[in-house]
Design an enzyme around this catalytic site. Structure first.
Site, mmCIF file in Angstrom:
data_model
loop_
_atom_site.group_PDB
_atom_site.id
_atom_site.type_symbol
_atom_site.label_atom_id
_atom_site.label_comp_id
_atom_site.label_asym_id
_atom_site.label_seq_id
_atom_site.Cartn_x
_atom_site.Cartn_y
_atom_site.Cartn_z
ATOM 1 N N HIS A 1 48.941 35.546 38.844
ATOM 2 C CA HIS A 1 47.787 35.740 37.968
ATOM 3 C C HIS A 1 46.572 34.997 38.495
ATOM 4 O O HIS A 1 45.442 35.506 38.464
ATOM 5 C CB HIS A 1 48.132 35.286 36.548
ATOM 6 C CG HIS A 1 46.983 35.324 35.604
ATOM 7 N ND1 HIS A 1 46.343 34.180 35.175
ATOM 8 C CD2 HIS A 1 46.335 36.360 35.013
ATOM 9 C CE1 HIS A 1 45.367 34.516 34.343
ATOM 10 N NE2 HIS A 1 45.331 35.828 34.231
ATOM 11 N N GLU B 1 45.117 36.941 41.277
ATOM 12 C CA GLU B 1 44.346 38.080 40.751
ATOM 13 C C GLU B 1 42.899 37.671 40.474
ATOM 14 O O GLU B 1 41.956 38.395 40.808
ATOM 15 C CB GLU B 1 45.008 38.604 39.474
ATOM 16 C CG GLU B 1 44.224 39.719 38.779
ATOM 17 C CD GLU B 1 44.363 39.680 37.278
ATOM 18 O OE1 GLU B 1 43.331 39.779 36.589
ATOM 19 O OE2 GLU B 1 45.498 39.544 36.778
#
Length: 458
Positions: A69, A72
């Site tokens: 994450h 990202e």
């Protein structure tokens, strides 16, 4: 069906193989390993680009939870030829919108653009697939962004805290134990080199699927893919260990104390998914899907009819099951009791509904109503080009065939009342049950507890 050509990592020539054309879908594979799937939908002059990477929180280990994450976020912070946030600015200047999401089994990036701007999307996505620059100063800023995201969405949300504690108790050695966003200690200690290694390992054409849906011609899309993604070098990715969840030998219970107005509870049973079931039992995930609809398929479903309106024991209650994931999962029931009723009252009422499914066959009328809802939802979801791409990308990335999305309705309609009863008997047992309860604490302005006290009863 033509067999996929074996990809040799030392050879990344611009060779492609049209694997299959079916239902307006054409599939290719570049010689560097990148998979390209194009679905034609000519109803509007738009195109959706989605780039899916086989990496998510279930690929992570202790000490690096949430790193997928975090990466990202960093994918928008600059490459060798793009400055921080320039990717988003270029997409916006071309009239498009874009974003990304990280899950347990994948990370995906997407744009929606006018069909003639597909080249812009490919150029930018190819740039950041292999040329990301992870700047230490940008990472320190973005770490704070992710930490604040965790505080807002989990630490300050009592129900989210319960969900996190529930998963951590239900899964012992499955990587689904970890929250997608990561534990706060890990978030606060990512180093730039950690992100660079993670990026280098997983962000490569041979670990990616590019899905295009919209008003496009497959041959033209392929030409653009060759131009922008074709020259990218593949990578030797890590071989994943099985990490199969150990057998559960008894009910597990968790208590979470946090400032809240109302109590809340989650119940969950270990169940298979399409990717983990054998061929002889391949109907089971679809029967579980039907079971979820029987309990929580709208106002006429059993939970709403019997627990909210009938017994008036639940202020809200729902059932959840996802039959498509990389690893075995849980079937969950979550809800809040009405004022004057306890969590124990709600749990007892839920188990009464489960027992009824185990002992009495669902009527043809009720089963057909749920099937009709499933068909209607499937038709509605396929009305959007974005969701069509989502179905293809998600299935491919978790190791399944995208054609399963076309077979979904047929598989659901084949479920019988006897099969619904069979999965209820087989899986809804105390041995595989985990229960988590939110115990409300006074709302005195303090933040919720950062961790849950857990009690395991084996």
């Amino acid at each position: 069906m033509q067999m996929l050509k074996k990809i040799k990592l030392c050879c990344w020539l611009l060779v492609t193989i049209p694997v299959i054309t079916m239902a307006n879908v054409t599939e290719y594979q570049l010689d560097n390993g990148l998979k390209l799937i194009v679905k034609e939908d000519h109803r509007a002059p738009v195109v959706v680009t989605q780039v899916w990477y086989k990496v998510g929180s279930s690929y992570e280990q202790n000490g690096t939870t949430g790193i997928s994450h975090q990466l990202e976020h960093m994918m928008f912070k600059g490459t060798e030829n793009l400055g921080p946030n320039e990717f988003s600015q270029i997409i916006a200047a071309n009239g498009g919108n874009e974003n990304a999401f990280t899950g347990r089994d994948y990370t995906a990036y997407f744009q929606t653009l006018e069909k003639d701007r597909l080249e812009v999307s490919f150029r930018l996505e190819a740039e950041r697939m292999r040329k990301l620059v992870i700047d230490n100063a940008e990472l320190l800023k973005e770490r704070e962004v992710v930490a604040e995201e965790r505080r807002m969405r989990t630490d300050d949300d009592p129900q989210a805290l319960v969900s996190e504690a529930f998963n951590a108790a239900a899964f012992v050695n499955s990587p689904y134990h970890h929250p997608v966003i990561g534990w706060m200690t890990d978030i606060n200690n990512y180093e730039a080199d950690d992100l660079r290694k993670w990026y280098q390992k997983w962000y490569a054409p041979n670990n990616a699927t590019v899905v295009i849906v919209g008003d496009v011609e497959p041959v033209a899309v392929l030409a653009l893919a060759k131009q922008y993604f074709g020259p990218l070098k593949p990578e030797t990715t890590a071989l994943l260990k099985p990490q199969l969840e150990i057998e559960q030998h008894g009910k597990r219970t968790v208590e979470v104390k946090a400032p809240a107005e109302l109590p809340y509870m989650m119940m969950g049973w270990k169940v298979p998914v399409v990717a983990t079931i054998d061929q002889a039992s391949s109907w089971e995930p679809y029967a579980l899907e039907m079971l979820a609809g029987i309990l929580d398929g709208g106002d006429s479903a059993r939970f709403s009819r019997n627990l909210v309106r009938g017994e008036e024991v639940a202020a809200s209650v729902g059932a959840g099951y996802g039959l498509f994931s990389r690893l075995a999962d849980v079937f969950t029931v979550a809800g809040t009791p009405v004022k004057g009723k306890s969590v124990a009252d709600l749990q007892q009422a839920v188990m009464k509904q489960i027992t009824q499914l185990q002992t009495e066959l669902v009527s043809d009328q009720e089963l057909n109503r749920i099937k009709a809802q499933v068909v209607a939802n499937a038709v509605y979801e396929r009305d959007t080009v974005f969701y069509q791409a989502m179905q293809i990308g998600m299935l491919e990335t978790i190791g399944l065939d995208w054609r399963l999305s076309d077979a979904y309705v047929e598989n659901v309609q084949a479920v019988t009342a006897e099969q619904v009863q069979a999965v209820a008997k087989k899986y809804f047992i105390n041995q595989g049950l985990t229960v988590a309860e939110l115990i409300p604490m006074p709302l005195d302005g303090k933040k919720p507890a950062m961790s849950a006290g857990a009690r395991h009863d084996y």
